[in-house]
Each structure stands twice: as structure tokens, then as C-alpha cells.
Design a protein around this motif. Structure first.
Motif, PDB file in Angstrom:
ATOM      1  N   ARG A 103     132.356  41.510  39.718  1.00 23.78           N
ATOM      2  CA  ARG A 103     133.491  40.964  38.974  1.00 23.78           C
ATOM      3  C   ARG A 103     134.761  41.774  39.197  1.00 23.78           C
ATOM      4  O   ARG A 103     135.876  41.237  39.080  1.00 23.78           O
ATOM      5  N   TRP A 116     125.950  26.997  29.849  1.00 23.69           N
ATOM      6  CA  TRP A 116     126.664  27.812  30.848  1.00 23.69           C
ATOM      7  C   TRP A 116     128.063  27.238  31.076  1.00 23.69           C
ATOM      8  O   TRP A 116     129.041  27.971  31.183  1.00 23.69           O
ATOM      9  N   GLU A 117     128.173  25.899  31.065  1.00 18.75           N
ATOM     10  CA  GLU A 117     129.485  25.268  31.267  1.00 18.75           C
ATOM     11  C   GLU A 117     130.440  25.655  30.129  1.00 18.75           C
ATOM     12  O   GLU A 117     131.585  26.007  30.357  1.00 18.75           O
ATOM     13  N   ARG A 164     135.496  37.002  38.494  1.00 14.41           N
ATOM     14  CA  ARG A 164     134.703  35.963  37.832  1.00 14.41           C
ATOM     15  C   ARG A 164     133.384  36.517  37.292  1.00 14.41           C
ATOM     16  O   ARG A 164     132.801  37.434  37.867  1.00 14.41           O
ATOM     17  N   GLN A 190     134.301  34.864  23.809  1.00 17.15           N
ATOM     18  CA  GLN A 190     135.627  35.074  24.427  1.00 17.15           C
ATOM     19  C   GLN A 190     135.980  36.560  24.553  1.00 17.15           C
ATOM     20  O   GLN A 190     136.727  36.956  25.431  1.00 17.15           O
ATOM     21  N   ASN A 239     135.122  31.697  28.549  1.00 18.21           N
ATOM     22  CA  ASN A 239     135.395  33.009  29.144  1.00 18.21           C
ATOM     23  C   ASN A 239     134.903  33.036  30.596  1.00 18.21           C
ATOM     24  O   ASN A 239     133.735  33.348  30.854  1.00 18.21           O
ATOM     25  N   PRO A 240     135.781  32.729  31.542  1.00 12.99           N
ATOM     26  CA  PRO A 240     135.356  32.675  32.946  1.00 12.99           C
ATOM     27  C   PRO A 240     134.876  34.023  33.495  1.00 12.99           C
ATOM     28  O   PRO A 240     134.231  34.074  34.531  1.00 12.99           O
ATOM     29  N   ARG A 241     135.181  35.088  32.781  1.00 11.63           N
ATOM     30  CA  ARG A 241     134.734  36.419  33.246  1.00 11.63           C
ATOM     31  C   ARG A 241     133.356  36.799  32.675  1.00 11.63           C
ATOM     32  O   ARG A 241     132.825  37.863  32.964  1.00 11.63           O
ATOM     33  N   GLN A 263     129.289  35.502  36.257  1.00 10.08           N
ATOM     34  CA  GLN A 263     128.267  34.700  36.944  1.00 10.08           C
ATOM     35  C   GLN A 263     126.994  34.694  36.112  1.00 10.08           C
ATOM     36  O   GLN A 263     126.839  35.441  35.145  1.00 10.08           O
ATOM     37  N   GLN A 297     131.531  29.275  30.404  1.00  9.29           N
ATOM     38  CA  GLN A 297     132.554  29.466  31.446  1.00  9.29           C
ATOM     39  C   GLN A 297     133.930  28.995  30.972  1.00  9.29           C
ATOM     40  O   GLN A 297     134.941  29.604  31.302  1.00  9.29           O
ATOM     41  N   GLN A 298     133.910  27.869  30.193  1.00 10.50           N
ATOM     42  CA  GLN A 298     135.195  27.394  29.637  1.00 10.50           C
ATOM     43  C   GLN A 298     135.790  28.436  28.705  1.00 10.50           C
ATOM     44  O   GLN A 298     136.985  28.716  28.729  1.00 10.50           O
TER      45      GLN A 298
END
Ligand code: CAO
Length: 425
Positions: free
Chosen positions: A186, A109-110, A191, A88, A116-118, A193, A113-114
Motif C-alpha cells: 500500500r 468487500w465492495e 490501495r 473509514q 475506505n479504498p486504503r 486489498q 472499498q467504498q
């Protein structure tokens, strides 16, 4: 002076060579690189090829400068919690575990992303998607699978791997570029990636000219290869070309004075078309400048062995440094074959910071390769690699904001200690 990647936090889950090369570069550009290691054990290279008993190996120290080390058992519930907190907090996660290992830690990866989407999530694997995607891969496997080995060596010998670690360090470089590009994107997308650099693909990228030749072969013989001047027909695939130049200008490695006893008394010599007349003068064949069959580059292609044999008669009368000193002012491209001993002592490389001397509390002074990429506004100061877990408390306090009590609670959970299974091993 500020650093190019100042403020970027990297959660470094890398080990061995490919991943650590990448995160070392990011650290040299100013990122705060937090290396997560297994308690009690750490990166396996710490104990590989030991030369000073009790000290981390050169293999480890030379790939992990300017990083901080935290030990966390990622399979301990408290350890998992800390890892998620770090995900995070950080900008980039870099890993080169075997395929699936990070997923098994719960960091899919999911999930990332939950949390820390950045987050930019960068991975090295041996192969990209396909039938080999689950394989564990080391340097030489990548060199073989990426097309390097089949095109390296001599035609009448077996495939060869190269000393340059193109599979590991080469892939680390590719990954670092992907991460920096993702950080830049970003800025506008907001976002993170995924960034993936498979070792096979990276080696192939470095072997691009050989895929060029594979396609040229369909149109006729590769005339700049020495086997053409030897009258040996080509097969279906690009052959090994010994020390032939890979470009349009013929070149070879030639013996220099002292070659009988010094394995590195050689020079690379290129008969560049633009310098042909000077080559003829310097080797004592001035008539080749105008002689039919010799004066034009295309006419010389079937005589390269004869021509290089003659050049070698000349280079054998000079040391490799004399060849360089005589050819450079004439714009004839030539370069000495430098041994690692000579490179270690090279004043120019030391002055530029590409060869650096680093002090380490357990091994004393040692030489390393510093940052080969020079940024005028982001100078690099190489600092020693961390001891195992050296910064655990510091990272918990400064990155996660833990109080002294929280740090001791975390430590008593066992998440920074070797697990019973590890200790038993
Ligand atoms: N706490 C607890 N467990 C940890 C840990 C930690 N802090 N860090 C790592 N581990 C565990 C992993 O979770 C994994 O466990 P599981 O397999 O049970 O899930 C285990 O350590 C070993 O990881 P690994 O499989 O990556 O290591 P390996 O030595 O068996 O393989 C390598 C090494 C390099 C072949 C493999 O990591 C790989 O193929 N990586 C991708 C390609 C690559 O980078 N190769 C170049 C390496 S340099 O030549």
C-alpha cells in the motif's frame, strides 16, 4: 523506542483462536488493535474452559493481549453507523467469522472499498473457494483437511491430530504475514486489498514435506521411513511415519533414563551423516565407523531400526538432559522432550520474554506465551487482555473524536447493550 507497526489501526473482528492470534501479533508489533465484541457476551472464548470463576478464561486472555475492546451490536442501526466510521478510520480489518457473516452485517468487500479504498481486509475461513467454502471449521478439521492428520501418528494406528495448533495459530501467522505484506504494498500502490488465508491451505503449507514425499513415492520406496527397514511395502499415499525424521537425516524419539515412570523421559536423536563417527564412539560401537553396510548413509537405511535400538540402549542409561549435554559438544543433534511443566519453568524462555507472567485484575497473575518473534528495534511489552467493552468510551473519544454527549447518545441507542434476543439466550 517506536514500534514497527506504530500508527497502524486494526479493526479486529476476530474470535476464538485463528484470528485473535493474528491480531495479537500485530498488537505486539505496535498496531492499535480495536477488538469489536458483541455486547454482553464478547468473544465466546471469554467463557470457555473457565478456571477462575468470574474472570476471563486463559483461552481468551492468552490470545488477546495488548488489545482494546469495544462492544458494538453490529445489527443495531447506530452500531452499524459506528462500524462504518471505524472502517473509514482504520487501516486493516481482520475477521474470522463463518463465511458470509460479515456480508450479512452489511460489510461486503465492495462496501468496505467504498468506505475506505486504503483498507486491507483480511479473513480466515476454513476452506478457500470450492465445494467446502461455506463450511464452519475448527482446528482439528483443518488439521485433517490440510494433510496433517493422515501423515501424523504411527502406521498401524489411526490418523492423529497434533498438539501444535497449526490450523488456528498457524493460519493466524500466515494471515499476519499477508497483512504486513499488503501494508507494505500500500505504501506504493496507495490501495488496500483483500488478504485471505484459508485454514486448509495454511496447514498444507506446513505439511509441504509430505507432498514432497507423495511425489517421491511414485519413484520408489521412501527409504528413510522406518517401515522401509521393516520390509513393509508402501501403499499409494504417504504413510504415517511415527517419529521418523521428515528430513534427509534419520531421527527417532528414544527412551531415556526414567522412562518407565516419566512419560516425557525421551530424547529426539538424529544420526546425522556428518556426525556418524561421533555417534558410533559415543554409543560404544566404534567398529560401525568402517564396517561395510554401516559406514555410508545410504547403506544404513535398511538398518535404521537396528541402529536406533542400539542408540536407545545408550540413551536409556542417561537422562534426557545428560544426552543433550553429551551430544551437543560433539555436534550430534539431540533434543529433550520437554513437558509443558518444564517449559513453564524454563529460565531461558522467561529471560527472552517468550514465557511471560501477566497480571490481570480479575484472575491475578498467570503465565502466557509472549511474542516468539524478536525485533531488535521494536521490543514487545505484553500487557493484559481487555475486559469486555473496557475501552468503548475511550475508542469513541480518541479514535472517532466523539464528545461526551455523542458517546452518551450512542450508548442510549442500545448499540452497546446486549440485544433483547441475546439477553434472552
Ligand atoms: N454484534 C452482533 N452480532 C455479531 C457480532 C456483534 N458484535 N459479532 C458477531 N456477531 C454475529 C455474526 O454476525 C453471526 O451472525 P449471523 O450468522 O446471524 O450472521 C454470529 O454472531 C455468529 O458468527 P459465527 O457464525 O462466525 O460464529 P459461530 O460460533 O457459529 O462459528 C466458527 C464459529 C469459528 C466455526 C466460525 O466463525 C468459522 O468457521 N470461522 C472461520 C474459520 C475459523 O476461523 N475457524 C477457527 C476458529 S478457532 O478454532
Amino acid at each position: 523506542m517506536s514500534k514497527a507497526l506504530e500508527g497502524v489501526k486494526v479493526l479486529d473482528f476476530t474470535h476464538v483462536q485463528s484470528g485473535p492470534t493474528c491480531t495479537q501479533l500485530l498488537a505486539w508489533f505496535g498496531a492499535d488493535v480495536i477488538k469489536v465484541e458483541r455486547p454482553g457476551e464478547g468473544d465466546a472464548t471469554r467463557k470457555q474452559l473457565i478456571d477462575v470463576p468470574g474472570a476471563d478464561s486463559l483461552y481468551f486472555t492468552m490470545l488477546n493481549h495488548n488489545k482494546r475492546s469495544i462492544t458494538i451490536d453490529s445489527k443495531n442501526p447506530k452500531g452499524k453507523e459506528i462500524l462504518e466510521r471505524l472502517v473509514q478510520t482504520c487501516d486493516v480489518l481482520v475477521e474470522n467469522f463463518a463465511p458470509g457473516a460479515l456480508d450479512r452485517m452489511g460489510l461486503t468487500w465492495e462496501r468496505i472499498q467504498q468506505l475506505n479504498p486504503r483498507m486491507i481486509y483480511a479473513s480466515v475461513k476454513g476452506f478457500g473457494p470450492g465445494k467446502y467454502e461455506d463450511c464452519k471449521v475448527y482446528e482439528n478439521v483443518a488439521q485433517c483437511a490440510g494433510g496433517s492428520a493422515s501423515t501424523t501418528g504411527f502406521r498401524d494406528g489411526p490418523p492423529l491430530v497434533t498438539g501444535a495448533q497449526i490450523g488456528d495459530s498457524g493460519t493466524g501467522l500466515h494471515l499476519a504475514l499477508g497483512i504486513v505484506a499488503a501494508l507494505f504494498q500500500r505504501e506504493t500502490s496507495g490501495r488496500g486489498q483483500r488478504v485471505q488465508a484459508p485454514m486448509q491451505d495454511s496447514v498444507l503449507n506446513l505439511c509441504r514435506v509430505k507432498l514432497r514425499d507423495q511425489q517421491r513415492l511414485a519413484k520408489g520406496p521412501l527409504k528413510e521411513y522406518s517401515q522401509h527397514s521393516e520390509g513393509i511395502p508402501f501403499g499409494e499415499a504417504v504413510p504415517r511415519a511415527g517419529n521418523d525424521s521428515g528430513g534427509g537425516q534419520p531421527g527417532r524419539i528414544l527412551k531415556c533414563k526414567g522412562w518407565e515412570t516419566d512419560p516425557n523421559a525421551y530424547t529426539y536423536f538424529i544420526t546425522q551423516a556428518a556426525a556418524w563417527e561421533k555417534v558410533c564412539d559415543v554409543i560404544g560401537e566404534p567398529e560401525w565407523k568402517t564396517k561395510p553396510g554401516y559406514s555410508k548413509p545410504a547403506e544404513r537405511l535398511d538398518k535404521l531400526n537396528e541402529i536406533f535400538n542400539r542408540v536407545e540402549q545408550w540413551t536409556m542409561t542417561k537422562t534426557k538432559f545428560e544426552v543433550m549435554d553429551l551430544c551437543n559438544p560433539l555436534d550430534i543433534p539431540a533434543g529433550p522432550i520437554l513437558s509443558m511443566k518444564e517449559i513453564a519453568e524454563d529460565e531461558g524462555l522467561r529471560a527472552s520474554g517468550t514465557i511471560v507472567e501477566v497480571d490481570h485484575p480479575k484472575r491475578g497473575k498467570y503465565l502466557s506465551v509472549g511474542c516468539p518473534i524478536k525485533l531488535s528495534d521494536s521490543p514487545v511489552e505484553v500487557t493484559r487482555s481487555p475486559l469486555l467493552g473496557e475501552h468503548t468510551d475511550e475508542i469513541l473519544a480518541t479514535v472517532l473524536g466523539y464528545s461526551a454527549d455523542e458517546i452518551s447518545a450512542f450508548k442510549s441507542s442500545g448499540a452497546t447493550e446486549p440485544s433483547k434476543k441475546m439477553a434472552a439466550e
